[in-house]
Design an enzyme around this catalytic site. Structure first.
Site, PDB file in Angstrom:
ATOM      1  CE1 TYR A  75      -2.967   3.094   0.639  1.00 51.22           C
ATOM      2  CE2 TYR A  75      -3.725   2.043   2.645  1.00 51.22           C
ATOM      3  CZ  TYR A  75      -3.818   3.068   1.723  1.00 51.22           C
ATOM      4  OH  TYR A  75      -4.746   4.056   1.894  1.00 51.22           O
ATOM      5  CE  LYS A 105      -6.000   2.244  -1.682  1.00 50.63           C
ATOM      6  NZ  LYS A 105      -6.571   2.636  -0.414  1.00 50.63           N
ATOM      7  CG  ASP A 133     -11.578   7.752  -4.254  1.00 51.58           C
ATOM      8  OD1 ASP A 133     -10.616   6.966  -4.186  1.00 51.58           O
ATOM      9  OD2 ASP A 133     -12.486   7.764  -3.409  1.00 51.58           O
TER      10      ASP A 133
END
Length: 178
Positions: A75, A105, A133
């Site tokens: 991550y 990620k 996002d």
């Protein structure tokens, strides 16, 4: 038949096992394996930060070794951790150190780094999950294979519309939804 791109089914449970200490991360990784997780993910330690790629890889290797049968994901979120090691650099040769490594990620706004990760590792078939996002459409164009985000909890319909438009190659509509 309508196809869902990212968000319709919960096929896998990947447990985040990052902690401030190696021992805690290893214990969490072992627990994830014991309870039947499908994979583990770990963030870079952010109190005593690794300052080189090799130090970070060794930390990740030790965590992955605590659950050797589980797929392992890194991550990457430098804004939170303060660890400024580029993801593209980290991925170079990672399978030699962590054979269970499956993907990343990527939660950073550095699209150059993300694009280089994808471009230089296509043959590895890593999962490139994107975590900013607001930049998902750009990441999809660059080769993201999935997304993990927070706004999808309340903007799921809009996000799925954007994903459907992207799949249909209606980039103008996808951009409108983004």
């Amino acid at each position: 038949m309508q196809q869902c791109f990212f968000f319709c089914r919960l096929d896998q449970v990947i447990i985040h096992v990052g902690a401030l200490s190696l021992k805690e991360s290893q214990e969490l990784a072992q627990h994830a394996a014991e309870i039947g997780a499908d994979g583990i993910a770990v963030i870079a330690p952010f109190f005593l930060k690794p300052w080189t790629k090799d130090i970070l890889i060794n930390f990740l290797k030790e965590v992955a070794a605590a659950a050797p049968a589980l797929p392992f994901y890194y991550y990457h979120i430098p804004a939170l951790t303060g660890v400024k090691i580029r993801a593209e650099e980290l991925l170079d040769g990672i399978l030699n150190k962590i054979p269970t490594f499956q993907g990343l990620k990527f939660s950073d706004t550095d699209l150059l780094d993300f694009g280089q990760c994808v471009d230089q590792n296509r043959q590895q078939q890593f999962a490139f999950l994107f975590g900013v996002d607001e930049q998902l459409l750009s990441a999809l164009v660059m080769g993201a294979t999935g997304a993990v985000g927070s706004t999808y909890n309340y903007l799921g319909k809009k996000t799925n519309q954007m994903l459907e438009a992207f799949e249909q190659k209606d980039f103008s509509l996808a951009l409108n939804y983004q």
